[in-house]
Design a protein around this motif. Sequence first.
Motif, PDB file in Angstrom:
ATOM      1  N   LEU A 263       0.844  -1.209   0.000  1.00 33.56           N
ATOM      2  CA  LEU A 263       0.000   0.000   0.000  1.00 33.56           C
ATOM      3  C   LEU A 263       0.874   1.252   0.000  1.00 33.56           C
ATOM      4  N   TYR A 264       1.945   1.186   0.808  1.00 34.20           N
ATOM      5  CA  TYR A 264       2.832   2.331   0.948  1.00 34.20           C
ATOM      6  C   TYR A 264       3.466   2.674  -0.399  1.00 34.20           C
ATOM      7  N   ILE A 265       3.929   1.633  -1.099  1.00 30.88           N
ATOM      8  CA  ILE A 265       4.538   1.848  -2.411  1.00 30.88           C
ATOM      9  C   ILE A 265       3.514   2.373  -3.402  1.00 30.88           C
ATOM     10  N   MET A 266       2.277   1.916  -3.267  1.00 28.90           N
ATOM     11  CA  MET A 266       1.211   2.424  -4.130  1.00 28.90           C
ATOM     12  C   MET A 266       1.048   3.930  -3.943  1.00 28.90           C
ATOM     13  N   MET A 267       1.128   4.360  -2.686  1.00 31.11           N
ATOM     14  CA  MET A 267       0.967   5.785  -2.418  1.00 31.11           C
ATOM     15  C   MET A 267       2.110   6.587  -3.042  1.00 31.11           C
ATOM     16  N   PHE A 343      -3.479  -8.340  -4.191  1.00 32.48           N
ATOM     17  CA  PHE A 343      -3.433  -7.023  -3.575  1.00 32.48           C
ATOM     18  C   PHE A 343      -2.433  -6.126  -4.289  1.00 32.48           C
ATOM     19  N   ASN A 344      -1.258  -6.677  -4.513  1.00 40.64           N
ATOM     20  CA  ASN A 344      -0.160  -5.915  -5.102  1.00 40.64           C
ATOM     21  C   ASN A 344      -0.512  -5.425  -6.511  1.00 40.64           C
ATOM     22  N   CYS A 345      -1.131  -6.311  -7.299  1.00 43.71           N
ATOM     23  CA  CYS A 345      -1.418  -5.953  -8.692  1.00 43.71           C
ATOM     24  C   CYS A 345      -2.655  -5.079  -8.831  1.00 43.71           C
ATOM     25  N   PHE A 346      -3.674  -5.323  -8.007  1.00 43.67           N
ATOM     26  CA  PHE A 346      -4.955  -4.684  -8.281  1.00 43.67           C
ATOM     27  C   PHE A 346      -5.303  -3.551  -7.331  1.00 43.67           C
ATOM     28  N   ALA A 347      -4.567  -3.410  -6.219  1.00 43.34           N
ATOM     29  CA  ALA A 347      -4.937  -2.381  -5.240  1.00 43.34           C
ATOM     30  C   ALA A 347      -4.967  -1.001  -5.885  1.00 43.34           C
ATOM     31  N   SER A 348      -3.942  -0.699  -6.690  1.00 40.29           N
ATOM     32  CA  SER A 348      -3.885   0.649  -7.271  1.00 40.29           C
ATOM     33  C   SER A 348      -5.070   0.855  -8.222  1.00 40.29           C
TER      34      SER A 348
END
Lengths: 595, 595
Positions: A263-267, A343-348
């Motif tokens: 999540l942090y990296i997504m931000m 989560f990693n692929c689709f969260a963003s």
Amino acid sequence: MLQESSVDSSGSRFAPLVVLELASDTKEEAIAWLLSRIRDRQQNGGDGDGFLSMAECQYVIKHELDTLRAKEETNVPGYSHAKLYPGKSIIRRLLSKRILIQMFPLHENEELKRLSFSWYKKVKVSLQPLDDIRHYYGEGQALYFGFLEYFTFALVPMALIGVPYYLFDWEDYDKYVVFAVFNLIWCTVILELWKRRSASLAYYWGTLCRKKAFEEPRPGFHGVLGHNPVTGRAEPIYPTSKRHLRVYLVSLPFVLLCLYLSLYIMMIYFQMEGWALSIYDENPTFWTHILLFIPSIIYAVVIEAMNLIYRYAAEFLTEWENHRLESSYQNHLVLKVLVFNFFNCFASLFYIAFVMQDMELLRQSLATLLITSQILNQFMEAFLPYWLQRRRNKKMIRKIQKRRLYEEKELPLVEQVRLEADMSTYLGTFDDYLELFLLFGYVSLFSCVFPLAAVLVVLNNITEVYSDAFKMCRVFKRPFADPAANIGVWQLAFEAMSVIAVVTNCALIGMSPQVRSYFPESETQLILCTVAAEHVLLGFKFILTFLIQDVPKHIQDKLARLEFESLEALKKKVKSDSALTFFTLLPLSKLLPVL
Amino acid sequence: MLQESSVDSSGSRFAPLVVLELASDTKEEAIAWLLSRIRDRQQNGGDGDGFLSMAECQYVIKHELDTLRAKEETNVPGYSHAKLYPGKSIIRRLLSKRILIQMFPLHENEELKRLSFSWYKKVKVSLQPLDDIRHYYGEGQALYFGFLEYFTFALVPMALIGVPYYLFDWEDYDKYVVFAVFNLIWCTVILELWKRRSASLAYYWGTLCRKKAFEEPRPGFHGVLGHNPVTGRAEPIYPTSKRHLRVYLVSLPFVLLCLYLSLYIMMIYFQMEGWALSIYDENPTFWTHILLFIPSIIYAVVIEAMNLIYRYAAEFLTEWENHRLESSYQNHLVLKVLVFNFFNCFASLFYIAFVMQDMELLRQSLATLLITSQILNQFMEAFLPYWLQRRRNKKMIRKIQKRRLYEEKELPLVEQVRLEADMSTYLGTFDDYLELFLLFGYVSLFSCVFPLAAVLVVLNNITEVYSDAFKMCRVFKRPFADPAANIGVWQLAFEAMSVIAVVTNCALIGMSPQVRSYFPESETQLILCTVAAEHVLLGFKFILTFLIQDVPKHIQDKLARLEFESLEALKKKVKSDSALTFFTLLPLSKLLPVL
């Protein structure tokens, strides 16, 4: 250590099926003991050529070797630290003590040439030779390629609808409702139909009604020596409560931490995105327009890297959880990896779609993620191992040629074994299915805003068939066959994804300006209607699962007929067999007092 | 026709297990033929006393009679219209032509006395004697009573929380949130735990791993004579497409029409309700207060009547759909009846809760419906049949006593058979499960607004145990045993209800003033949060289904041990059996070329 004397003693070329590579410094007494134990098992053996497929022969040999058990020996002769106890699998102990380095079936060059020609060397476009793949690699592999082929064909209607959507002016985002509805039905129906296709394939390969064999403990499983309550054999025992503690107090927090990191990296990605946008707004040139795509590309690469690192961490953790059975190990590993990858692929994408509600950005982000991950995958999966392999092979062949010059073109057996022993080990279909799972997610979740997704995935799948076929035939050691009746836990994973896809598409439809215009004054009513429609669709999906039978009618009939005939045969045997008096069980003499 | 000469020829009392009642004008030749055919089957027979339970003996006899097949006969001797063809079940043809009137197992008075004493005559409160019930009535019945008992115990915590809620001032409707949350967890957990309990019971009764026998066509099934693709036997064939036409073009519209009618009557009820309220408002006396309850009571009675009438219509329609198998007939019948009953009983409650949003009315309506339907059910189910039965019995005994006066108190066998032949036929556990299903619905859907519901259902269940036990022992003919491993389609029905309960309770929580006060300005946000919570709960429920294993660990171990031992025994047999050379299949001679 290759005992070359045992090879080619007769004139005809001798084709071994399975190779055991022992450590180069293995003691003679251990070899002698192992050979005597195998010969002991072998004494009733014979020759089963032609009756079983090659893959089946290798599977049987592997099974026989795996169940070669210690009797009175307390340790492997010559290795006092390699403890044995009655009932312990010898091969597993040799493997765990690194005395036996590896055990692999050998490629059969003639067969392989034929297979690879009909599979990927032909220029003509055709279906894959699934029966030949099954014959050579076993049912597990063949089902994967069957699924890949099926999935590609299932995507064709999507792709056909997607192209005009993209080319003509249908692309304006207000009109994605029709596509979302289509998407929603599509992802439910194809999974149900795959079950039927899979049952047909498994029926023709004879694995549909296969019973699971008793599972032995994994090689890595350790614990205090005790007794298995089922078999009564000596076996390490590890308390379930301890394993639960490890799962819930270590693995679970670790997974949650990784999700947080993701999540942090997504931000950070969104910050980069905003920064690129501000530069473009200040100075809109061609180069700054290109810059707009850079954050997405970097993010896609980071996602792939994180998936890879997490994959190793998940394997380490699941190994440490000390599962007794391979199936339980696999389930825990798949669950860990799936949750994180999803989560990693689709969260963003979810964040862009439902929090930022920016369909333009969603489309751009989806396209970049999809294309970048496909390119990376093809590179990591096929070209890199192939290149490494080629370099190794060249070295090896040069070395051989230095030592002696053969007149025949064919490599002698010893060299073939040496070559194949150095090839990379194929780690199963896990990564291949995972890739398909993520592609299925990209298509079913958000393709309504980027209708070209299906086209891209179709193209990817076509190259995937070729690169997977190529890597199976040329890059990896031949894997042991694995009899399978279906794609197992992946069916469940794809179905879970299709449920999420229904929810997501309903939400996207509810958010579309078109639908919103029907409820101009009340947002509450819009949401209530969307939720109601979603519940109805989920209910309908559930009913559909019941209505579409998992096994086609004609195969059900054949199975029933088989069962009926074996029952009738049993009845006849029982009748003719005086030792078993089945009919004495029937107190018919008590019957009919009053007629 | 009772051939009394065949009874009591020896001194000891002869206890028959199964009685076949033929039509009073059955021709002699048909009787002689049937007897010879049965003796033919019987010739290898013996006496199995003690080894099988009584219920099992009767089941075996029924199975043997049901599979008594015609050979060359083209019709039943003496009845040219009762056609036979090779392979046709004789008993089914006799039944369908009304030559054989009925076939039933006889009660065993001694056993019955013992059973009924330990079951419902003891004053002491105790668990039901499930093993004895299973011994006498078979596993299907015993599982029903096991489920009834389990359901009652599962309701106790609900009832314990509900009483203080009702008695003290917790009853104000703002505070039902806690109860709804409890409800939501409760209805998920108890169904999962029941699966384990059911598996334990079935394991101890030996039916857990029972394979289904080949199903014969139903007695009422008709069609053009053809060949069964599975057994190859001559059998009527009825095209599936025709059946589908009947289901989708006649049955489905009929069910929808009934649902519409049910809605229409609901609207009339609301009009009556409004009318009673307006009278009370004009003149609030004790009598007009009573009048407030009248519409609900009338509506409850109408609902019960409609359920009853619809039940007959559904049976007629499902019969007309001409299903080949009894199981398919049962599934279609259960589906039809469940959908209508659910709609008929709960539509008004849903309307009050979510459209009118009147919690006071919901509470009053729920209470009236629940109490009225319980009273009606107990009356219809136990007292009415018992009263009719008593009248019939008295008449019969008077008649017998007129004819001859026995000195011994016990009825002679012929009279016992006559008495039991006149008893009503028990139609299976369908109605009993349906009643529990509706009670489960009342409790799990809306009990948060009427916490006393659980208490009422517990009380009802306790009397239900006694009245069901009583009617099984005294009112009905003894039913044939029915080996069952679980409660079958009802498990699915209860689970569907629990999913609906989760959705309903979430909505009720979202509508509560307490929760609303957290979102004072935005209704949209409230709804979105409720929907999100609901999705999380449904997902959690789904995961819970996986986490709680359906079969307890110790039984899984025992089953695995059984399978392991039978496999080991088979291996030994194969090894010692020279005819079967299992090891010739292993091409181990090809092994280990290079060590």
